[in-house]
Design an enzyme around this catalytic site. Structure first.
Site: not given
Length: 583
Positions: A14, A25, A27, A80, A141, A150
């Site tokens: 995202s 988060d 990524d 993450d 979303k 989700y």
């Protein structure tokens, strides 16, 4: 040495797509040369280095995940970090990851990790208008989160899957504005014939390496996919392998609802706020399975909930779906972090005294520990049963199987434990509902007039003793008042006379003999009418190692090995009532 070997950090998901929101988060992907190993370098040396950094908290290595990663909070931002070791001695700073040849001789974990970035970049090149795509995806979303669908780990769709669905609709309507894309998204997804796959482009094939590419013609696992959404980067894979029959049904219902509201918005009969209404999950289902994930320390707590959310909830849903009569087992994708609930939950149910009295000294010592030493996340699975289903349902095997599978993955030093509780809709805890939300309440009992009840009782008593013949002109037959049916004179019997005499002598009391048991049943059924919310669910499984007398006095079932404690109802069940057995 660092300059000679190199190494890059890439973002994906995202954040890379430009649709991240507050609290989301980030990524990230760490690309390293081939002499760096996942273990012990990445999950060993790097984790130790990060643990010493004051800006890093909640450090959790997730080694057994489908995409192994390090989860952490870096300066207040959830991050993450995945790793891919390329077949290169040094990593240039301007490395382009879109080249398929970079995947040669990589391990499966590195391929899945690097494809996160490759898929994100590929999506952005396949949409006709990136700005429209981003705004539409942000809206979808938000809608999915509001409607409770989700979360990739719990069987719904993750960010990349939603992005591919929106990108496909953008391809269908290349000149559409944001509002058009959102409305058409609902209509297209509502009419999509699953398991027809969603493809942004034809599946690529390469003549090097032994890559597993999505192809249902040759791969049995690909044919079993319920909602295939195929990634556009080589090697193409299904991004929705966690979707179950229950979660697919729930998402299809939400697509149908969205389609109806979208058409109403287009006609001016509804507003956008109607589309984004919060889900009625906690009032829609009648029965809930509450799962409390408990850990003694904060470090173990984050590892434990990662395992529970990543695997435990999915194991539970798949197990519940296999039980005959269970139509839907739908998880709520959000966990609720709170204090250790054991004593407070028992106090709410009024069973704390009985449970503490029966607990061993070790249990009492455990209960008396300060709550600050306990960490707990609570999860809920809504259960819908087939309209023709008849209990009891044995859920013990499912619960026990999940306990064992998670215990095997923890090793000798477990990070936590699970406690399971059946909760009826009217008994859901208050902290589930935000301010202004209405909590489901128990339906009141239907009041039955005493005279009407006794009239029914006398009719049943007479029917069991012989043929019913109405009294005429207010006459008394066999000593029974005129508003009570009498036994026909042409069929005399001692049983009929006995019943009539008993009815006359006792008045409002129960008649004795054969009819008494039937009267009791009828009265109980009258009392139970209007109790749709109160169908009892009780746990089943191995026989309880207590006497019948103790079970009746304590009125509870306990399975200490699985940490399950469940109050048992004492109401008389109707044939249609459901019993959910957890131990």
């Amino acid at each position: 040495m660092l300059d000679s070997y190199g190494g890059n950090i890439y973002t994906f998901g995202s954040y890379r797509l430009g649709v991240h929101g507050r609290g989301a988060d980030i990524d990230t992907l760490c690309v390293v040369p081939n002499h760096i190993r996942r273990d012990p370098d990445f999950f060993g040396t790097l984790v130790d280095m990060l643990a010493k950094r004051p800006e890093v908290t909640q450090l959790t290595p997730v080694i057994e995940a489908f995409v192994p990663e390090i989860q952490m909070v870096f300066e207040g931002i959830h991050t993450d970090l995945a790793m891919a070791a390329l077949n290169m001695s040094a990593i240039p700073a301007t490395l382009d990851l879109s080249d398929n040849k970079l995947l040669r001789d990589l391990d499966p974990e590195s391929i899945r990790s690097i494809n996160g970035r490759r898929v994100t970049d590929r999506i952005l090149t396949l949409v006709p208008d990136v700005k429209v795509f981003r705004l539409a995806l942000y809206a979808i979303k938000l809608w999915a989160k509001r409607r409770g669908i989700y979360n990739n780990a719990m069987g719904f769709l993750g960010g990349v899957s939603w992005a591919m669905l929106v990108a496909r609709v953008c391809q269908f309507y290349p000149k559409g504005c944001v509002a058009t894309i959102v409305l058409k998204f609902m209509m297209v997804m509502s009419n999509w014939k699953w398991p027809t796959p969603v493809l942004l482009l034809n599946v690529e094939t390469e003549n090097f390496g032994s890559f597993t590419v999505w192809d249902p013609r040759f791969n049995p696992g690909d044919r079993r996919a319920l909602m295939p959404i195929i990634t556009p980067a080589f090697p193409s894979q299904n991004s929705t392998h966690n979707v179950s029959a229950s979660t697919l049904k729930v998402m299809r219902n939400e697509f149908d609802r969205g389609c109806v509201i979208a058409m109403q918005i287009d006609e001016g009969k509804a507003t956008w706020s109607d589309l984004f209404d919060k889900s009625d999950f906690f009032s829609r289902h009648r029965h809930f399975l509450q799962i409390d994930a408990i850990s003694p320390t904060e470090d173990k707590f984050h590892k434990w909930i990662g395992l529970v959310e990543g695997r435990g909830m999915r194991y539970l849903v798949m197990g519940l779906e296999r039980i005959l009569g269970v139509e839907i087992a739908c998880p709520w994708p959000k966990g609720y972090e709170r204090d250790f609930p054991k004593l407070s939950a028992m106090a709410e149910k009024g069973t704390a005294t009985a449970e503490v009295a029966e607990a061993s000294q070790a249990d009492i010592a455990e209960l008396e520990k300060p709550e600050k030493e306990k960490y707990c996340n609570s999860y809920f699975i809504g259960i819908e049963l087939d309209s023709t289903a008849k209990g009891p349902f044995d859920f013990y095997s499912v619960v026990h199987n999940v306990q064992e599978r998670l215990a095997q993955q923890q090793g000798e030093d477990p990070d936590g434990k699970l406690e399971f509780t059946h909760v009826k809709r009217s008994n859901l805890p208050e902290w589930l509902f935000e301010m202004g939300e209405s909590r489901p309440i128990k339906k009141p009992k239907r009041k039955v007039d005493q005279a009407e009840r006794m009239k029914k009782k006398r009719k049943v008593a007479a029917a069991n003793a012989g043929t019913i013949k109405p009294a005429e002109n207010g006459a008394v037959s066999s000593g029974v008042v005129s508003d009570t049916p009498s036994i026909a004179a042409d069929q005399p019997s001692s049983a009929a006379e006995g019943v009539a005499e008993a009815a006359t002598a006792e008045g409002t009391d129960d008649v004795k003999g054969v009819a008494k048991g039937e009267d009791k049943r009828t009265e109980k059924q009258d009392e139970l009418e209007g109790h749709e919310d109160e169908e009892p669910i009780s746990p089943a499984g191995p026989p309880i190692q207590t006497t019948r007398k103790v079970e009746q006095e304590k009125n509870e079932l306990t399975y200490k090995d699985s940490q399950i404690k469940l109050p048992q109802t004492t109401s008389v069940p109707k044939k249609s009532e459901i019993k959910l057995r957890l131990n």
